[in-house]
Scaffold this active site. Structure first.
Site, PDB file in Angstrom:
ATOM      1  N   ALA A   1       0.724  -1.181  -0.022  1.00 27.77           N
ATOM      2  CA  ALA A   1       0.153  -0.088   0.111  1.00 27.77           C
ATOM      3  C   ALA A   1       0.919   1.075  -0.067  1.00 27.77           C
ATOM      4  CB  ALA A   1      -0.788  -0.182   1.076  1.00 27.77           C
TER       5      ALA A   1
ATOM      6  N   GLY B   1       5.746   8.533   1.289  1.00 24.35           N
ATOM      7  CA  GLY B   1       6.421   8.328   2.350  1.00 24.35           C
ATOM      8  C   GLY B   1       7.415   7.011   2.085  1.00 24.35           C
ATOM      9  N   HIS B   2       6.852   6.071   1.590  1.00 22.04           N
ATOM     10  CA  HIS B   2       7.667   4.867   1.088  1.00 22.04           C
ATOM     11  C   HIS B   2       8.806   5.353   0.094  1.00 22.04           C
ATOM     12  CE1 HIS B   2       4.057   2.649   2.675  1.00 22.04           C
ATOM     13  NE2 HIS B   2       5.154   2.153   3.494  1.00 22.04           N
TER      14      HIS B   2
ATOM     15  N   GLN C   1       9.225   1.865  16.429  1.00 19.44           N
ATOM     16  CA  GLN C   1       9.718   0.601  15.667  1.00 19.44           C
ATOM     17  C   GLN C   1      11.056   1.054  15.350  1.00 19.44           C
ATOM     18  OE1 GLN C   1       7.400  -1.488  12.193  1.00 19.44           O
ATOM     19  NE2 GLN C   1       8.523   0.260  11.124  1.00 19.44           N
TER      20      GLN C   1
ATOM     21  N   GLN D   1       2.778  -9.540  13.532  1.00 18.94           N
ATOM     22  CA  GLN D   1       2.514  -8.327  14.100  1.00 18.94           C
ATOM     23  C   GLN D   1       1.236  -7.542  14.084  1.00 18.94           C
ATOM     24  OE1 GLN D   1       5.429  -6.392  11.090  1.00 18.94           O
ATOM     25  NE2 GLN D   1       3.893  -4.731  11.267  1.00 18.94           N
TER      26      GLN D   1
ATOM     27  N   SER E   1       0.591   7.682   5.621  1.00 22.96           N
ATOM     28  CA  SER E   1       0.261   6.214   6.107  1.00 22.96           C
ATOM     29  C   SER E   1      -0.767   5.647   5.280  1.00 22.96           C
ATOM     30  CB  SER E   1      -0.357   6.452   7.778  1.00 22.96           C
ATOM     31  OG  SER E   1      -0.754   5.093   8.291  1.00 22.96           O
ATOM     32  N   SER E   2      -0.389   4.317   5.267  1.00 20.52           N
ATOM     33  CA  SER E   2      -1.369   3.571   4.461  1.00 20.52           C
ATOM     34  C   SER E   2      -2.769   3.530   4.998  1.00 20.52           C
ATOM     35  CB  SER E   2      -0.701   2.013   4.521  1.00 20.52           C
ATOM     36  OG  SER E   2       0.451   1.983   3.864  1.00 20.52           O
TER      37      SER E   2
ATOM     38  N   LYS F   1       8.384   8.076  11.213  1.00 23.71           N
ATOM     39  CA  LYS F   1       6.784   8.299  11.719  1.00 23.71           C
ATOM     40  C   LYS F   1       6.570   7.105  12.593  1.00 23.71           C
ATOM     41  CE  LYS F   1       3.295   6.378   9.305  1.00 23.71           C
ATOM     42  NZ  LYS F   1       2.596   5.888  10.746  1.00 23.71           N
TER      43      LYS F   1
END
Length: 283
Positions: A35, A39-40, A156, A64, A188-189, A152
């Site tokens: 997705a 950002g990616h 993580q 997860q 964000s997705s 973001k």
């Protein structure tokens, strides 16, 4: 525009990377769940600037997700994702199945302490165990020189850095700035889940965080500032706030005024859970 080579098995991934190594080429990796958005793409561009070749993994990692979370609803759009990779100039996509990543009788888990304590773990107790396990597997499968993660997902990022330090995994972890829309909403997705009205409400989140971070920079009381930020988030239309906390940037221990810090938040808007963070500039 050349489409990336696509491999679905660990053996094929290793074969491609092995050939790159024979040519003396360096390798960057961008782990994703697909997705893909701008950002990616920003992470891929950093990878291609820092290395000769870039491999992007696209895998919605079931370990997860808790049973109550959105694994089945998580957006999957492989054809569009591969177009994004082609536009970015990525050379290789790794798109394994769950059976390839977690074959029958798979029983190993990677647990990280330190920066995984609290915040997300208070609400998603097995999340970072799933993240650490899949990231360790991806790094051992691809053996990249470096991997790029967005800020973001700041907790993580800290967990992945700790994973590599503690287990001597020779992968440089590069943190990339959060990509935002024109009004400050972090890409964000899960933004795809938001209605137009919810999008307008979501765009208030970063504004509230930035105001709180500035107040802390100027010497305001930390707890009062965070309590006020929580109140403002709820007033903006969010249904609940899981947390809004100030933590040290490196360790995610409780923030002290003489340390670099971050305000981190998770809040729910309708059926969607959003996270974000901003830097606290040391005064």
């Amino acid at each position: 525009m050349k489409r990336p080579q696509v491999v679905e098995t660990v053996s094929d991934l290793r074969a491609v990377v092995r050939e790159w190594r024979k040519q003396g080429l360096s390798v960057a990796m961008v782990p994703t769940m697909g997705a893909l958005h701008d950002g990616h793409v920003s992470l891929m561009r950093i990878g291609l600037e820092r290395a000769d070749r870039c491999v992007v993994s696209i895998f919605v990692n079931p370990t997860q997700f808790a049973p109550t979370e959105d694994l089945d609803k998580y957006p999957r759009q492989l054809a569009a994702d591969l177009d994004r990779l082609a536009q970015a100039g990525v050379q290789l996509a790794f798109t394994p199945t769950a059976a390839e990543m977690y074959p029958e009788a798979f029983a190993a888990k990677v647990t990280i302490g330190g920066p995984s304590a609290g915040l997300e773990t208070d609400f998603r107790p097995t999340f970072f165990e799933g993240v650490a396990t899949v990231v360790a597997k991806l790094f051992l499968q691809a053996l990249p020189d470096l991997a790029i993660f967005g800020e973001k997902d700041y907790q993580q990022l800290c967990v992945v850095k700790k994973l590599c330090r503690d287990l001597d995994i020779p992968v440089e972890i590069v943190g990339a700035p959060t990509v935002r829309d024109a009004e400050g909403l972090a890409m964000s997705s899960r933004n795809a889940y938001l209605s137009p009205d919810e999008l307008a409400q979501a765009r208030e989140l970063n504004k509230i965080l930035r105001h709180a971070a500035q107040a802390l920079h100027l010497g305001a009381d930390a707890q009062q500032t965070l309590d006020e930020a929580r109140r403002q988030i709820l007033a903006a239309g969010f249904g609940s706030v899981d947390y809004v906390e100030a933590r040290e940037s490196d360790t995610l221990a409780r923030w002290r005024r003489d340390r670099e810090g971050r305000i981190l938040v998770a809040a729910r808007l309708g059926a969607t859970r959003l996270i974000d963070n901003v830097e606290i500039v040391r005064s």
